[in-house]
Scaffold this motif. Structure first.
Motif, PDB file in Angstrom:
ATOM      1  N   ASP A 116     -10.644  -4.088  -1.426  1.00 18.81           N
ATOM      2  CA  ASP A 116     -10.613  -2.681  -1.812  1.00 18.81           C
ATOM      3  C   ASP A 116     -10.002  -1.802  -0.732  1.00 18.81           C
ATOM      4  N   LEU A 117     -10.027  -2.309   0.476  1.00 18.64           N
ATOM      5  CA  LEU A 117      -9.517  -1.517   1.592  1.00 18.64           C
ATOM      6  C   LEU A 117      -8.969  -2.439   2.678  1.00 18.64           C
ATOM      7  N   THR A 164      -6.051   3.105   0.076  1.00 19.34           N
ATOM      8  CA  THR A 164      -6.313   1.678  -0.139  1.00 19.34           C
ATOM      9  C   THR A 164      -6.161   0.910   1.160  1.00 19.34           C
ATOM     10  N   PRO A 205      -2.987  -4.367  -1.913  1.00 21.18           N
ATOM     11  CA  PRO A 205      -3.923  -3.511  -2.645  1.00 21.18           C
ATOM     12  C   PRO A 205      -4.345  -4.183  -3.945  1.00 21.18           C
ATOM     13  N   GLN A 206      -5.563  -3.919  -4.340  1.00 22.32           N
ATOM     14  CA  GLN A 206      -6.087  -4.429  -5.606  1.00 22.32           C
ATOM     15  C   GLN A 206      -5.553  -3.534  -6.714  1.00 22.32           C
ATOM     16  N   ARG A 207      -4.882  -4.119  -7.689  1.00 23.16           N
ATOM     17  CA  ARG A 207      -4.358  -3.293  -8.800  1.00 23.16           C
ATOM     18  C   ARG A 207      -5.483  -3.046  -9.781  1.00 23.16           C
ATOM     19  N   HIS A 234       0.831  -1.200   0.000  1.00 21.09           N
ATOM     20  CA  HIS A 234       0.000   0.000   0.000  1.00 21.09           C
ATOM     21  C   HIS A 234       0.869   1.255   0.000  1.00 21.09           C
TER      22      HIS A 234
END
Lengths: 349, 349
Positions: A277-278, A250, A344-346, A185
């Motif tokens: 997402d978080l 994020t 984190p989601q890319r 993150h």
DNA sequence: TTGTACGCGTTATCAT
DNA sequence: ATGATAACGCGTACAA
């Protein structure tokens, strides 16, 4: 109606001895004197038969010691009731006090009443104090301590030399945030447990947050920081506010589990998935942290141990009666990684 | 080192009056006597200048009254720490006591120590007791009360005439379960907050569960009942066990929010959706109930009010000093419908 | 080895 | 209107 509690005099009469003898026997006075086993037993029997219990007030008056300690909290802005942590600490205090027979008076400071610490000590109600939520403006504490009253703080009081039991809030927070950074993150928010200007622990945890960022070359952004107020509700609104930002974080470090639960709820409401997402990291490791969905990654704080260590230090200070400058006791914390934190989601690329 | 607290004698000397006068002035003795305003002010000034605080032990010895009440819990099987509810009750007690200046000694009974209620009272440490978790085998309570010691129970003690503050557990549970039945559920399980054989409240809530079923012509099935133990973990295992049944319930009444959170987690783990596949109703309305997902339908119990009412009743009993048979105080509860309860999903037909 | 006597700090009774 | 005095129950130095 109640036939008046038996006094040591009654015991003496029943055992056909003097009150002195009763006192010696019951207090196991090792002061050179010897009591014949026969009389000793007579006294013990008499005391038992009468259901004799020495009067606390008289004993305390004579001994100049109350056999009671006080647990005082200055946390009144937020109701004590909301502070689950405090309860765990008290549990630790009680478990330490129990075997010693020392009693515990619990009191909460209030603006419209005299400072409980002062009255408890000055009236000779207690032999020492465990104090939580102390703030620099509680100057009386310093006075009492300077006079020789044993006092132990839970949490540090900046600018004082009062003995305290605490954790390393800066380091613990830094570890928690580094965990998020290690996951990749780069935009990390922070919700404090309380306004940092009024709470040392809150300030320290925020400092740990900042320090972690900077050690990784990331800049500290004021706009990603919000203040919680010890409860879920404040976490809900703080998180909601963070999520409304166009460039929302994020990941978020929430310096209290209770506040974090509100943050978690805010994410659910906003349709933001945790941890995808978080990512969320809490602080305290309340038992509920394991049971929410997803289970909360958090910093374990040895709540009960804080209480028992504080009690132990206090009892030692009382019995040695030397205002022995007990060094600060810093207990260790541990990051507990569960399910609320992930990479984190890319979205882009 | 500490220059010995000033006594009333010191105040008297400084004000050039006798100790008697000091006492009269400081206690606002309205007993017919009058003190000239001049001396009154002199005494007050002297007391202030010296920082005089009357000694608690001496006062208590003389007045035969401690100015302290005890809060004793017999809930030791489960650690107090897990009982968030207890904390809220204590908060209520403290808020009631605060303005009166009466102190609170908190103690937990333990098998390897003498009963705290007995020692606190017999030693004259307290003027009265608020007791929680009392069980029939705590016979000393009845003895103390019979002797005239003011005692208030939180929760009923079957087979005793001790005054108590409580809620109507049977009715509250019945209402909660009827809510599920009204939604159309016909297979309803129950997880108690504690083994009903040892806890009156648990037994009553189970009775309410049974009563609701029977009032609708449904049969009470022992196999759909599990025992919780005040914490989330027990709820997790109890719910898991219920879900393993081939004909598992479509709804469950959990007699404690903390236990219910464990049940919720069990459902998540098992892939059972709440409320679609399983409706859950809790009990207590802890603040966390609002913040879990889905928000928990539960029975609101006025925790703080329980504490403050208990304190109020106790203080009244102490000051009237008549062992006035205070009638039981039954506080009202309310079902709070949130998101964890809904109609059963019709799978067949 | 045991008993006598005093004092801890307060409040209440009784004179003045 | 105020002051001397006793008593609350216990612990301990000292005397016996």
């Amino acid at each position: 109606m109640p036939p008046r509690s038996p006094t040591s005099h009654d015991v003496a009469r029943l055992a056909s001895v003097s009150r002195t003898t009763v006192s010696y026997v019951l207090n196991n006075s090792d002061s050179g004197i010897a009591i014949s086993e026969a009389t000793r037993q007579r006294v013990l029997d008499a005391a038992r038969d009468l259901g004799y219990h020495p009067n606390a007030a008289a004993r305390s008056l004579r001994r100049q010691r109350a056999g009671v300690v006080g647990l005082v909290t200055y946390d009144t802005s937020n109701r004590m009731g909301s502070n689950a942590f405090m309860w765990l600490v008290m549990d630790g205090v009680l478990s330490e006090l129990g075997p010693t027979g020392v009693r515990l008076i619990v009191e909460a400071a209030s603006d419209d009443r005299p400072d409980p610490c002062v009255s408890l000590v000055r009236e000779g109600h207690v032999d020492g104090l465990i104090v939580t939520g102390a703030r620099p403006e509680n100057t009386e504490l310093r006075v009492l301590h300077a006079e020789g009253t044993p006092i132990v703080l839970w949490g540090r009081l900046s600018g004082s030399d009062l003995p305290y039991v605490d954790i390393d809030n800066v380091a613990a927070a830094r570890t928690a945030v580094e965990h998020l950074l290690d996951l990749g993150h780069t935009r990390v928010g922070c919700i404090t447990n309380a306004p940092p200007l009024t709470d040392t622990a809150a300030a320290d945890r925020l400092e740990g947050f900042r320090s972690a960022l900077e050690s990784r070359g990331l800049s500290f952004e004021e706009s990603l920081v919000r203040s919680g107020h010890f409860d879920e509700r404040s976490g809900l609104s703080a998180m909601t506010s963070l999520l409304e930002r166009p460039d929302r974080p994020t990941a978020v470090f929430v310096a209290s589990d209770e506040v974090a639960l509100g943050a978690l709820k805010a994410a659910k409401i906003a349709g933001v998935r945790v941890p995808d997402d978080l990512a969320i990291v809490g602080f305290d490791d309340l038992s509920i942290a394991t049971f929410v969905e997803p289970a909360l990654t958090t910093v374990r704080v040895p709540a009960g141990e804080i209480g028992s260590v504080a009690a132990r230090v206090l009892l030692a200070a009382i019995s040695t009666s030397t205002s022995l400058r007990e060094p600060a006791q810093v207990l260790t914390t541990e990051l507990i990684v569960r399910d609320s934190s992930g990479p984190p989601q890319r979205l882009s690329g």
